[in-house]
Design a protein around this motif. Structure first.
Motif, PDB file in Angstrom:
ATOM      1  N   UNK A   1       0.836  -1.217   0.000  1.00 16.43           N
ATOM      2  CA  UNK A   1       0.000   0.000   0.000  1.00 16.43           C
ATOM      3  C   UNK A   1       0.868   1.262   0.000  1.00 16.43           C
ATOM      4  N   UNK A   2       1.902   1.263   0.832  1.00 13.92           N
ATOM      5  CA  UNK A   2       2.764   2.449   0.892  1.00 13.92           C
ATOM      6  C   UNK A   2       3.586   2.601  -0.388  1.00 13.92           C
ATOM      7  N   UNK A   3       3.969   1.494  -1.010  1.00 15.47           N
ATOM      8  CA  UNK A   3       4.710   1.570  -2.267  1.00 15.47           C
ATOM      9  C   UNK A   3       3.828   2.186  -3.360  1.00 15.47           C
ATOM     10  N   UNK A   4       2.534   1.856  -3.339  1.00  8.21           N
ATOM     11  CA  UNK A   4       1.605   2.464  -4.305  1.00  8.21           C
ATOM     12  C   UNK A   4       1.509   3.968  -4.074  1.00  8.21           C
ATOM     13  N   UNK A   5       1.503   4.367  -2.804  1.00  7.91           N
ATOM     14  CA  UNK A   5       1.471   5.802  -2.497  1.00  7.91           C
ATOM     15  C   UNK A   5       2.748   6.466  -3.017  1.00  7.91           C
ATOM     16  N   UNK A   6       3.875   5.801  -2.840  1.00 10.37           N
ATOM     17  CA  UNK A   6       5.151   6.319  -3.330  1.00 10.37           C
ATOM     18  C   UNK A   6       5.127   6.448  -4.851  1.00 10.37           C
ATOM     19  N   UNK A   7       4.590   5.429  -5.513  1.00  7.90           N
ATOM     20  CA  UNK A   7       4.503   5.462  -6.973  1.00  7.90           C
ATOM     21  C   UNK A   7       3.625   6.623  -7.430  1.00  7.90           C
ATOM     22  N   UNK A   8       2.537   6.834  -6.734  1.00  9.27           N
ATOM     23  CA  UNK A   8       1.653   7.945  -7.081  1.00  9.27           C
ATOM     24  C   UNK A   8       2.354   9.281  -6.968  1.00  9.27           C
ATOM     25  N   UNK A   9       3.131   9.437  -5.934  1.00 14.71           N
ATOM     26  CA  UNK A   9       3.875  10.681  -5.757  1.00 14.71           C
ATOM     27  C   UNK A   9       4.971  10.809  -6.802  1.00 14.71           C
ATOM     28  N   UNK A  10       5.576   9.686  -7.172  1.00 15.62           N
ATOM     29  CA  UNK A  10       6.638   9.708  -8.190  1.00 15.62           C
ATOM     30  C   UNK A  10       6.120  10.152  -9.549  1.00 15.62           C
ATOM     31  N   UNK A  11       4.845   9.952  -9.799  1.00 13.28           N
ATOM     32  CA  UNK A  11       4.268  10.330 -11.086  1.00 13.28           C
ATOM     33  C   UNK A  11       4.053  11.842 -11.201  1.00 13.28           C
ATOM     34  N   UNK A  12       4.125  12.542 -10.080  1.00 19.07           N
ATOM     35  CA  UNK A  12       3.962  14.006 -10.108  1.00 19.07           C
ATOM     36  C   UNK A  12       5.232  14.605 -10.712  1.00 19.07           C
ATOM     37  N   UNK A  13       5.102  15.415 -11.759  1.00 19.23           N
ATOM     38  CA  UNK A  13       6.284  15.897 -12.480  1.00 19.23           C
ATOM     39  C   UNK A  13       7.008  17.073 -11.815  1.00 19.23           C
ATOM     40  N   UNK A  14       7.064  17.096 -10.512  1.00 17.60           N
ATOM     41  CA  UNK A  14       7.792  18.152  -9.806  1.00 17.60           C
ATOM     42  C   UNK A  14       9.024  17.512  -9.163  1.00 17.60           C
ATOM     43  N   UNK A  15      10.228  17.885  -9.643  1.00 17.02           N
ATOM     44  CA  UNK A  15      11.446  17.280  -9.105  1.00 17.02           C
ATOM     45  C   UNK A  15      11.575  17.503  -7.591  1.00 17.02           C
ATOM     46  N   UNK A  16      11.936  16.440  -6.886  1.00 12.78           N
ATOM     47  CA  UNK A  16      12.186  16.529  -5.447  1.00 12.78           C
ATOM     48  C   UNK A  16      11.013  16.171  -4.565  1.00 12.78           C
ATOM     49  N   UNK A  17       9.794  16.332  -5.064  1.00 11.25           N
ATOM     50  CA  UNK A  17       8.625  16.058  -4.230  1.00 11.25           C
ATOM     51  C   UNK A  17       8.533  14.572  -3.891  1.00 11.25           C
ATOM     52  N   UNK A  18       8.936  13.719  -4.833  1.00 13.89           N
ATOM     53  CA  UNK A  18       8.861  12.281  -4.587  1.00 13.89           C
ATOM     54  C   UNK A  18       9.866  11.850  -3.530  1.00 13.89           C
ATOM     55  N   UNK A  19      11.049  12.446  -3.543  1.00 16.08           N
ATOM     56  CA  UNK A  19      12.058  12.093  -2.549  1.00 16.08           C
ATOM     57  C   UNK A  19      11.595  12.484  -1.150  1.00 16.08           C
ATOM     58  N   UNK A  20      11.029  13.665  -1.020  1.00 17.37           N
ATOM     59  CA  UNK A  20      10.540  14.102   0.290  1.00 17.37           C
ATOM     60  C   UNK A  20       9.397  13.204   0.765  1.00 17.37           C
ATOM     61  N   UNK A  21       8.526  12.830  -0.162  1.00 15.20           N
ATOM     62  CA  UNK A  21       7.432  11.939   0.180  1.00 15.20           C
ATOM     63  C   UNK A  21       7.956  10.570   0.583  1.00 15.20           C
ATOM     64  N   UNK A  22       8.937  10.043  -0.177  1.00 12.32           N
ATOM     65  CA  UNK A  22       9.504   8.734   0.141  1.00 12.32           C
ATOM     66  C   UNK A  22      10.155   8.717   1.521  1.00 12.32           C
ATOM     67  N   UNK A  23      10.832   9.788   1.876  1.00 14.54           N
ATOM     68  CA  UNK A  23      11.470   9.859   3.196  1.00 14.54           C
ATOM     69  C   UNK A  23      10.412   9.744   4.288  1.00 14.54           C
ATOM     70  N   UNK A  24       9.340  10.496   4.168  1.00 13.01           N
ATOM     71  CA  UNK A  24       8.278  10.428   5.170  1.00 13.01           C
ATOM     72  C   UNK A  24       7.573   9.089   5.200  1.00 13.01           C
TER      73      UNK A  24
END
Length: 167
Positions: free
Chosen positions: A32-55
């Motif tokens: 479930x959390x990996x799907x959330x990470x994937x969803x955030x990774x699809x957002x085309x704003x550099x860096x947002x996925x890394x911050x989301x993954x850390x949390x």
């Protein structure tokens, strides 16, 4: 001299079946959390996925540790012999997050160890649409791999502890 420290065995799964149940619950949580990470990774704003993954990873690691009775607070309740054993098995398994206070720096270090996939994910982000899909897929794969490795490390520690558990 008697040992005054009492081990609270209720914190750690007590049988192999309970460990397997905890492992399955944690693997579903990882998915479930990996799907959330994937969803955030699809957002085309550099860096947002890394911050989301850390949390997300920080919360995930803490949740997995708690499920297996291996948070720093729970390990502190073990008597010294079992506490040492838990850390020794965790180190032997490569479970650097078992029983540790999970910090942002520790998570970033862990993500850097998955560097090739993360670098590819960041580069892929600049390719319209297809790049976002690749970034999401890689984000899911990295997150799931890290989560499942941690689940396995915690299960191994719990399994080792129940083999020496007094009857």
């Amino acid at each position: 001299m008697p040992d005054d420290t009492v081990t609270d065995w209720n914190l750690i799964p007590g049988t192999l079946a309970e460990i397997e149940q905890a492992r399955e619950r944690c693997r579903r949580l990882v998915g479930r959390r990996a799907m959330m990470s994937a969803g955030t990774s699809a957002i085309p704003i550099p860096g947002i996925d890394l911050m989301s993954d850390v949390g997300l990873l920080s919360m995930l690691i803490n949740d997995i540790n708690h499920e297996f009775g291996l948070t720093p607070e729970q390990i502190e309740k073990l008597n010294p012999q079992f506490k040492l054993m838990a850390y020794r098995v965790a180190i032997g398994m490569g479970g650097m997050l078992v029983g540790k206070l999970v910090t942002r720096e520790l998570i970033i270090h862990l993500l850097k160890r998955s560097g090739v996939k993360l670098a590819t994910k960041q580069v892929a982000r600049f390719v319209p649409f297809a790049g976002q899909a690749v970034a999401a897929a890689l984000g899911y794969a990295v997150f799931r791999q890290i989560g499942n490795q941690h689940v396995n490390a915690c299960a191994a520690v719990a399994q080792e502890l129940i083999t020496v558990r007094p009857s």
